[in-house]
Write a protein that holds these residues in place. Structure first.
Motif, mmCIF file in Angstrom:
data_model
loop_
_atom_site.group_PDB
_atom_site.id
_atom_site.type_symbol
_atom_site.label_atom_id
_atom_site.label_comp_id
_atom_site.label_asym_id
_atom_site.label_seq_id
_atom_site.Cartn_x
_atom_site.Cartn_y
_atom_site.Cartn_z
ATOM 1 N N ASN A 161 21.426 -50.159 -16.949
ATOM 2 C CA ASN A 161 22.494 -49.372 -17.580
ATOM 3 C C ASN A 161 21.959 -48.041 -18.090
ATOM 4 O O ASN A 161 22.580 -46.998 -17.894
ATOM 5 N N TYR A 165 23.736 -44.774 -16.635
ATOM 6 C CA TYR A 165 24.620 -43.922 -17.430
ATOM 7 C C TYR A 165 23.892 -42.708 -18.009
ATOM 8 O O TYR A 165 24.154 -42.282 -19.131
ATOM 9 N N ASP A 189 18.287 -44.563 -24.615
ATOM 10 C CA ASP A 189 18.364 -43.556 -23.545
ATOM 11 C C ASP A 189 18.943 -42.273 -24.096
ATOM 12 O O ASP A 189 19.499 -42.250 -25.201
ATOM 13 N N ARG A 208 34.722 -52.042 -19.251
ATOM 14 C CA ARG A 208 34.057 -50.852 -18.722
ATOM 15 C C ARG A 208 34.691 -49.626 -19.356
ATOM 16 O O ARG A 208 35.915 -49.548 -19.420
ATOM 17 N N GLU A 209 33.862 -48.690 -19.808
ATOM 18 C CA GLU A 209 34.450 -47.506 -20.437
ATOM 19 C C GLU A 209 35.178 -46.672 -19.384
ATOM 20 O O GLU A 209 36.229 -46.115 -19.639
ATOM 21 N N THR A 220 30.309 -53.939 -13.119
ATOM 22 C CA THR A 220 31.246 -55.061 -13.076
ATOM 23 C C THR A 220 31.765 -55.372 -14.478
ATOM 24 O O THR A 220 32.707 -56.130 -14.639
ATOM 25 N N LEU A 224 26.614 -56.650 -20.048
ATOM 26 C CA LEU A 224 26.368 -56.738 -21.487
ATOM 27 C C LEU A 224 26.858 -58.055 -22.089
ATOM 28 O O LEU A 224 26.345 -58.492 -23.115
HETATM 29 P P1 ADP Z 1 28.726 -52.424 -16.163
HETATM 30 O O1 ADP Z 1 28.458 -53.354 -15.041
HETATM 31 O O2 ADP Z 1 30.054 -51.697 -16.054
HETATM 32 O O3 ADP Z 1 27.579 -51.503 -16.445
HETATM 33 P P2 ADP Z 1 28.124 -53.671 -18.685
HETATM 34 O O4 ADP Z 1 28.697 -54.905 -19.300
HETATM 35 O O5 ADP Z 1 26.671 -53.673 -18.417
HETATM 36 O O6 ADP Z 1 28.956 -53.402 -17.386
HETATM 37 O O7 ADP Z 1 28.473 -52.451 -19.607
HETATM 38 C C1 ADP Z 1 29.812 -52.309 -20.076
HETATM 39 C C2 ADP Z 1 30.149 -50.837 -20.286
HETATM 40 O O8 ADP Z 1 29.388 -50.319 -21.383
HETATM 41 C C3 ADP Z 1 29.791 -49.949 -19.110
HETATM 42 O O9 ADP Z 1 30.800 -49.937 -18.128
HETATM 43 C C4 ADP Z 1 29.625 -48.589 -19.788
HETATM 44 O O10 ADP Z 1 30.899 -48.010 -20.005
HETATM 45 C C5 ADP Z 1 29.056 -48.962 -21.151
HETATM 46 N N1 ADP Z 1 27.574 -48.836 -21.196
HETATM 47 C C6 ADP Z 1 26.664 -49.814 -21.090
HETATM 48 N N2 ADP Z 1 25.407 -49.351 -21.237
HETATM 49 C C7 ADP Z 1 25.518 -48.025 -21.447
HETATM 50 C C8 ADP Z 1 24.574 -46.960 -21.691
HETATM 51 N N3 ADP Z 1 23.268 -47.183 -21.735
HETATM 52 N N4 ADP Z 1 25.070 -45.724 -21.875
HETATM 53 C C9 ADP Z 1 26.403 -45.487 -21.843
HETATM 54 N N5 ADP Z 1 27.349 -46.427 -21.623
HETATM 55 C C10 ADP Z 1 26.910 -47.684 -21.430
#
Ligand code: ADP
Length: 256
Positions: A161, A165, A189, A208-209, A220, A224
Motif C-alpha cells: 500500500n 499510494y 510513507d 476503498r477511498e 480490493t 487492511l
Molecule cells: P486496497 O486493496 O484498496 O489497497 P486496503 O484494505 O489495503 O485495500 O486499503 C483500503 C484503502 O485505504 C485503500 O483503497 C486506500 O484508499 C487507503 N490506503 C491504504 N493504505 C494507504 C496508504 N499507505 N496511503 C494512502 N491511502 C491508503
C-alpha cells in the motif's frame, strides 16, 4: 378478518422483539448481517474481473480476423484480471477463516533485525525501479514472540500500500522498537495520505477511498481488514496516522 390479522401481526412483532432482547440475539443478528454484506460485496467484486475476461474471450472468438497483437493484448489483460481474481479469493479465504477462528496464531521467538531485513530486502530493490526508497530502522535488542508468517503477511500488505499510494521520489520507512513494554512496528510513507473521513473506514472490508475502482491501483479493499485481524489476533492494536509533512503512518503495537 382485517382486525384479527393486524392484531396477530402486532403480537408476532412484539414476540420477536422480546425474543431478540431477552436472549441477547442482537450480536447474532449483527454478525448475520455482516456475513450477508460480505457475500454481497464479494459477489460484486468477483463479477467485474469475470465480466472483463468473458468480454475479451468472446471478442476474440467472434473476430477471428483480429491481429496477433490484438489477441495478445486481450490475453495480457485477461491474465491481469485472473491475477486480481486469485488475490481477491485468497484474501477472502483468509478473512473467512479468521472469522471462524480456524486459523491459529503460532508465536515464535524472533530476531527482529533478521526477520524484518529479509522481508524488506526485495522491497528496497523493487522501489528503486520506481524512483522510490524503502528504509529499515530497528531498535530492538531482544527477541519478540510473533507469528512470523502472519506478521510477514501484514508487512507485505502495508508495504504494498505504501508504495502503491505514493509517487516517484516517495520515502517508505519501516521502524521497529520497544515502547512501554510493547513491540512497536510502523510503516510510514510520504505518499498521497488518507483523509480524516477515510481513516474511520480503512479497516472495513472492501473499503476503498477511490470509489472509481481505479484499475491502476487495483485494490480490493481487503488488505487492511486482514492487517487488522493479524494484529488483533496477536492481542495488539493498529492505528492510522498522518505523516508530516505528507503521507500516512500505520502504527502497530503488540504485547511483548
Ligand atoms: P486496497 O486493496 O484498496 O489497497 P486496503 O484494505 O489495503 O485495500 O486499503 C483500503 C484503502 O485505504 C485503500 O483503497 C486506500 O484508499 C487507503 N490506503 C491504504 N493504505 C494507504 C496508504 N499507505 N496511503 C494512502 N491511502 C491508503
Amino acid at each position: 378478518v382485517l382486525f384479527w390479522s393486524f392484531g396477530l401481526f402486532g403480537l408476532l412483532a412484539v414476540l420477536v422483539s422480546y425474543i431478540i432482547s431477552r436472549f441477547n440475539m442482537r450480536p447474532i443478528l449483527k454478525s448475520w448481517q455482516q456475513q450477508q454484506d460480505f457475500v454481497n460485496n464479494a459477489a460484486h467484486e468477483l463479477r467485474t474481473p469475470m465480466a472483463v475476461i468473458q468480454g475479451k474471450l468472446e471478442n476474440m472468438l467472434m473476430k477471428p480476423e483480429s491481429t496477433v497483437r490484438d489477441q495478445s493484448n486481450a490475453i495480457i489483460l485477461s491474465l491481469s484480471e485472473v491475477r486480481r481474481l486469485t488475490s481477491l479469493t485468497n484474501n477472502m479465504l483468509t478473512l473467512a477463516k479468521s472469522g471462524s477462528n480456524m486459523t491459529k496464531i503460532e508465536k515464535k521467538a524472533t530476531n527482529v533485525s533478521e526477520f524484518l531485513g529479509e522481508i524488506i530486502a526485495p522491497y528496497e530493490e523493487m522501489a528503486q525501479f520506481d524512483g522510490k526508497k524503502v528504509t529499515l530502522n530497528v531498535d530492538v535488542d531482544q527477541e519478540v514472540f510473533i507469528d512470523q508468517k502472519r506478521i510477514h503477511q501484514l508487512l507485505v500488505l502495508l508495504l504494498d500500500n505504501a508504495l502503491k499510494y505514493s509517487d516517484e521520489g516517495a520515502l517508505v520507512s519501516v521502524k521497529a522498537g520497544i515502547e512501554k513494554k510493547k513491540f512497536i512496528l510502523s510503516v510510514a510513507d510520504t505518499g498521497r495520505g488518507i483523509s480524516d473521513e477515510a481513516k474511520k473506514h480503512v479497516f472495513d472490508r472492501f473499503y476503498r477511498e477511490d470509489k472509481t475502482g481505479n484499475r491502476e491501483t487495483g485494490g480490493t479493499g481487503l488488505g487492511l481488514s486482514i492487517a487488522e485481524w493479524v494484529v488483533q489476533a496477536h492481542g495488539g492494536k493498529i492505528t492510522v496516522l498522518d505523516n508530516t509533512p505528507q503521507g500516512t503512518i500505520f502504527r502497530i503495537a503488540l504485547p511483548l
